[in-house]
Scaffold this active site. Structure first.
Site, PDB file in Angstrom:
ATOM      1  N   TYR A   1       0.964  -1.034   0.029  1.00  0.00           N
ATOM      2  CA  TYR A   1       0.227   0.098   0.070  1.00  0.00           C
ATOM      3  C   TYR A   1       1.009   1.249   0.219  1.00  0.00           C
ATOM      4  O   TYR A   1       0.455   2.397  -0.302  1.00  0.00           O
ATOM      5  CB  TYR A   1      -0.835   0.004   1.322  1.00  0.00           C
ATOM      6  CG  TYR A   1      -1.867  -0.899   1.149  1.00  0.00           C
ATOM      7  CD1 TYR A   1      -2.273  -1.684   0.073  1.00  0.00           C
ATOM      8  CD2 TYR A   1      -2.696  -1.175   2.276  1.00  0.00           C
ATOM      9  CE1 TYR A   1      -3.309  -2.793   0.154  1.00  0.00           C
ATOM     10  CE2 TYR A   1      -3.881  -2.231   2.255  1.00  0.00           C
ATOM     11  CZ  TYR A   1      -4.042  -3.031   1.175  1.00  0.00           C
ATOM     12  OH  TYR A   1      -4.942  -3.769   1.120  1.00  0.00           O
TER      13      TYR A   1
ATOM     14  N   LYS B   1       3.647 -14.756   2.457  1.00  0.00           N
ATOM     15  CA  LYS B   1       3.652 -15.754   1.439  1.00  0.00           C
ATOM     16  C   LYS B   1       5.092 -16.106   1.138  1.00  0.00           C
ATOM     17  O   LYS B   1       5.761 -15.621   0.093  1.00  0.00           O
ATOM     18  CB  LYS B   1       3.011 -15.301   0.136  1.00  0.00           C
ATOM     19  CG  LYS B   1       1.486 -15.471   0.217  1.00  0.00           C
ATOM     20  CD  LYS B   1       0.951 -16.506   0.040  1.00  0.00           C
ATOM     21  CE  LYS B   1       1.245 -17.174  -1.337  1.00  0.00           C
ATOM     22  NZ  LYS B   1       0.720 -18.695  -1.395  1.00  0.00           N
TER      23      LYS B   1
ATOM     24  N   ASP C   1      -2.651 -17.882   2.205  1.00  0.00           N
ATOM     25  CA  ASP C   1      -3.786 -18.435   1.716  1.00  0.00           C
ATOM     26  C   ASP C   1      -4.216 -19.645   2.424  1.00  0.00           C
ATOM     27  O   ASP C   1      -5.383 -19.828   2.444  1.00  0.00           O
ATOM     28  CB  ASP C   1      -3.836 -18.772   0.337  1.00  0.00           C
ATOM     29  CG  ASP C   1      -2.227 -19.637   0.062  1.00  0.00           C
ATOM     30  OD1 ASP C   1      -1.497 -19.760   0.842  1.00  0.00           O
ATOM     31  OD2 ASP C   1      -1.819 -20.048  -1.046  1.00  0.00           O
TER      32      ASP C   1
ATOM     33  N   ASP D   1      -5.257  -7.122   5.703  1.00  0.00           N
ATOM     34  CA  ASP D   1      -6.475  -6.406   5.337  1.00  0.00           C
ATOM     35  C   ASP D   1      -7.554  -7.556   5.037  1.00  0.00           C
ATOM     36  O   ASP D   1      -8.792  -7.263   5.553  1.00  0.00           O
ATOM     37  CB  ASP D   1      -6.101  -5.371   3.979  1.00  0.00           C
ATOM     38  CG  ASP D   1      -7.287  -4.433   3.804  1.00  0.00           C
ATOM     39  OD1 ASP D   1      -8.361  -4.617   4.244  1.00  0.00           O
ATOM     40  OD2 ASP D   1      -7.219  -3.535   3.087  1.00  0.00           O
TER      41      ASP D   1
ATOM     42  N   ASP E   1     -10.918  -9.037   7.464  1.00  0.00           N
ATOM     43  CA  ASP E   1     -12.388  -8.767   6.949  1.00  0.00           C
ATOM     44  C   ASP E   1     -13.077 -10.151   7.001  1.00  0.00           C
ATOM     45  O   ASP E   1     -13.993 -10.509   7.430  1.00  0.00           O
ATOM     46  CB  ASP E   1     -12.369  -8.075   5.616  1.00  0.00           C
ATOM     47  CG  ASP E   1     -12.429  -6.391   5.531  1.00  0.00           C
ATOM     48  OD1 ASP E   1     -12.109  -6.154   6.847  1.00  0.00           O
ATOM     49  OD2 ASP E   1     -12.340  -6.119   4.596  1.00  0.00           O
TER      50      ASP E   1
END
Length: 368
Positions: free
Chosen positions: A145, A196, A229, A253, A257
């Protein structure tokens, strides 16, 4: 350096349902001032789309300097379709990113707690989510970001290329990992770090630095590593295996959620964004519900204020060292739910539907 005022609370209601839920937080703060003789100094101003409409910018210099001297910033929500056509640098969300970056709010805490009274509101089976209590610690000022270079540029053959850079330094990783380990010591003493590392060098660095810090300073805390993941899958398969999840900005993020929906509604969950303490023990922090501005229900009086009110409970605990008051406010929320009061988003059979303000008033009545 602008000095932080220990009891100054800056309210930035923002857009959509932000002003409605922030009004209920303001009522709670005023109750503590009136009934418990606390001396919170409240200020209120514009941010996001509402600021753009009036000033042509989502965050004015004046509001930014107010934020610099505030111990607590209570944000409502920013953004909405109304501002989709605004140039990128002036979109409402840029205010949020600037506050996080410039105030050095590097650690985002997002609890995902399934209230016993609302087990059936989750889309997962009750036995999967009953008793759920996860804390996600998300790095907030680095990663994709904020990485450079970034942007959209023309390339050959009439095409365009979008570039965002995912980058982390050792110090950025270590400081947020330390927060996660310290919080785990106050909970079940377990941290799962997610990245990852199988396909990203920045993820490999993340894993190595977290492991190194653990081995040097936190051997008493149980640490394991999980690919992001796989974590996303495990959150819906067996969420109660998690205690503290440590992860970077992008994956945090997404995972937070996802975790929030295990509880039944985005309207229930708070968040805290914390900076480092200075030599005087002072710390800047921003607190906000994790739901968005929900423009489709704005002005209808049906928004759930619980996430905003619980965000203030987090402020009482982390910024103001008022643990007893934080516990009282959290208990008041539980008792209002025990009485069967529900806003529209969590309404179920045999419960009583109440408005935004009625829920706020009910929680305050339980504080009495």
């Amino acid at each position: 350096m602008i000095k932080v005022k220990k009891r100054k609370v800056l309210l930035l209601p923002g857009d959509g349902i932000g002003p409605e839920v922030t009004t209920e937080v303001k009522k709670v703060i005023n109750w503590f001032n009136d009934k418990k003789s606390l001396d919170f100094e409240i200020d209120e101003d514009l941010v996001g789309g509402s600021s753009f409409d009036k000033h042509g910018t989502p965050l004015t210099d004046e509001v930014f300097y107010k934020a610099l001297e505030s111990a607590v910033i209570m944000l409502g929500a920013v953004g909405g379709p109304k501002w989709d056509g605004v140039e990128f640098s002036k979109k409402p969300e840029r205010a949020l990113l600037k506050l996080r970056k410039e105030l050095k709010l590097f650690a985002n805490l997002r609890p995902a707690i399934c209230f016993e009274q609302l087990v059936n509101a989750s889309t997962l089976k009750p036995e999967i989510v009953s008793g759920l209590d996860i804390l996600i610690v998300r790095e907030l000022t680095g990663g994709v970001y904020f990485g450079e270079p970034r942007g959209i540029k023309p390339i050959e053959n009439g095409e365009r290329k979008g570039v965002n850079t995912h980058t982390y330094t050792s110090s950025e990783i270590i400081r947020v990992a330390r927060i996660a380990f310290d919080l785990a010591r106050k909970r079940s003493n377990r941290v799962i770090s997610c990245e990852k590392s199988n396909v990203m060098e920045a993820g490999q660095l993340w894993k190595e630095e977290v492991q190194s810090l653990h081995d040097k300073e936190y051997k008493d805390v149980e640490l394991s590593h999980m690919l992001a993941d796989n974590c996303a899958m495990q959150l819906v398969r067996n969420p109660k295996q998690f205690d503290v999840i440590l992860t970077d900005n992008l994956f945090g993020d997404m995972l937070s959620d996802e975790a929030s929906m295990l509880t039944g509604s985005l309207g229930l969950l708070p968040s805290a964004s914390l900076g480092a303490k200075n030599k005087d023990g002072e710390m800047r922090a921003m607190y906000e519900p994790i739901h968005g501005s929900a423009p489709d229900i704005a002005g209808k009086g049906v928004a759930n204020p619980i996430a905003s009110i619980l965000s203030f409970a987090m402020a009482l605990r982390y910024s103001l060292d008022l643990d007893k008051e934080a516990e009282a406010l959290e208990k008041a929320v539980q008792e209002a739910l025990n009485d069967g009061l529900r806003t529209k988003d969590i309404m179920s059979d045999k419960m009583k539907e109440v408005s935004t303000s009625q829920m706020g008033d009910a929680i305050i009545s339980k504080l009495q």
